[in-house]
Design an enzyme around this catalytic site. Structure first.
Site, short mmCIF file in Angstrom:
data_model
loop_
_atom_site.label_atom_id
_atom_site.label_comp_id
_atom_site.label_asym_id
_atom_site.label_seq_id
_atom_site.Cartn_x
_atom_site.Cartn_y
_atom_site.Cartn_z
N LYS A 40 0.86 -1.19 0.00
CA LYS A 40 0.00 0.00 0.00
C LYS A 40 0.89 1.24 0.00
O LYS A 40 1.56 1.53 0.99
CB LYS A 40 -0.93 -0.01 1.22
CG LYS A 40 -1.93 -1.16 1.16
CD LYS A 40 -2.87 -1.17 2.34
CE LYS A 40 -3.87 -2.32 2.23
NZ LYS A 40 -4.64 -2.54 3.48
N ARG A 90 -13.22 -10.77 4.65
CA ARG A 90 -14.47 -10.26 4.07
C ARG A 90 -14.87 -11.08 2.85
O ARG A 90 -15.97 -11.58 2.75
CB ARG A 90 -14.31 -8.78 3.69
CG ARG A 90 -14.15 -7.86 4.86
CD ARG A 90 -13.67 -6.51 4.43
NE ARG A 90 -12.38 -6.59 3.74
CZ ARG A 90 -11.71 -5.57 3.25
NH1 ARG A 90 -12.20 -4.36 3.35
NH2 ARG A 90 -10.55 -5.75 2.66
O1 PNS Z 1 -4.58 -4.23 6.89
P1 PNS Z 1 -3.51 -4.94 6.09
O2 PNS Z 1 -2.96 -4.00 5.01
O3 PNS Z 1 -3.98 -6.24 5.55
O4 PNS Z 1 -2.31 -5.23 7.12
C1 PNS Z 1 -1.15 -5.87 6.63
C2 PNS Z 1 -0.10 -5.96 7.74
C3 PNS Z 1 0.32 -4.57 8.21
C4 PNS Z 1 -0.65 -6.74 8.91
C5 PNS Z 1 1.11 -6.72 7.11
O5 PNS Z 1 1.57 -6.04 5.99
C6 PNS Z 1 2.25 -6.94 8.11
O6 PNS Z 1 2.18 -7.86 8.88
N1 PNS Z 1 3.27 -6.05 8.06
C7 PNS Z 1 4.42 -6.13 8.94
C8 PNS Z 1 5.65 -6.68 8.19
C9 PNS Z 1 5.50 -8.19 7.99
O7 PNS Z 1 5.60 -8.96 8.93
N2 PNS Z 1 5.22 -8.59 6.75
C10 PNS Z 1 4.98 -9.97 6.40
C11 PNS Z 1 6.15 -10.57 5.68
S1 PNS Z 1 5.71 -11.31 4.17
#
Ligand code: PNS
Length: 160
Positions: A40, A90
């Site tokens: 994003k 969802r």
């Molecule tokens: O609301 P979202 O955009 O689905 O949330 C996504 C989120 C922030 C939970 C995810 O991108 C995340 O866990 N980010 C932290 C970094 C991480 O651990 N990424 C996963 C490695 S593939």
């Protein structure tokens, strides 16, 4: 067990709150964790603003707290003593992405992900929809808590 409910929360909506409240019925403690989703590219609120908005939205929920993910979700979850990740689903399109995330997170950490079906009257709304409606002058106050509605209105009045 303490559960972590991670997300971008840009901003938190009543759809997110439904999942958080229902996660809290299943797990003793819930940590709502604000993270950065590298897919994003644009955001309305910076990370600290999103944490503050979540804090205001959950202040009626004892046993629910908020934090900021400062690296990998699984490292943060472990450091905070969380034994399970909870994500709301969802639509089928959510599932494809979330399944991939759940698999990699379990593979690298052993922490399982539990999916809750989104429910209630706000089951299909998204933060993106809130930002778009607000940008075109629409009223989102039915879909977010009052502190979030005020923060969105401020951003829009600043042209953001
Ligand atoms: O609301 P979202 O955009 O689905 O949330 C996504 C989120 C922030 C939970 C995810 O991108 C995340 O866990 N980010 C932290 C970094 C991480 O651990 N990424 C996963 C490695 S593939």
């Amino acid at each position: 067990m303490k559960a972590i409910v991670p997300g971008s929360f840009d901003p938190i909506t009543k759809g997110h709150l439904d999942v958080i409240e229902r996660a809290h019925k299943v797990f003793d403690e819930v940590l709502v964790a604000v993270g950065r989703n590298s897919q994003k590219k644009s955001s309305m609120f910076d990370a600290q603003e999103r944490v503050d908005l979540v804090a205001g939205a959950i202040d009626h929920l004892p046993g629910v707290e908020v934090g900021l993910i400062d690296g990998l979700l699984v490292d943060y979850a472990r450091a905070q003593g969380c034994g399970v990740i909870v994500k709301g689903l969802r639509f089928a399109s959510d599932f494809d992405y979330e399944l991939q995330m759940a698999h990699i997170n379990t593979h690298v950490s052993g922490i399982e992900t539990v999916f809750l079906p989104a429910g209630g009257p706000y089951a299909t709304i998204s933060s993106t929809m809130m930002r778009e409606i607000a940008a075109y002058g629409g009223d989102v106050s039915e879909f977010v808590t009052p502190n979030v509605a005020e923060a969105i209105a401020r951003k829009v009045s600043q042209g953001k």
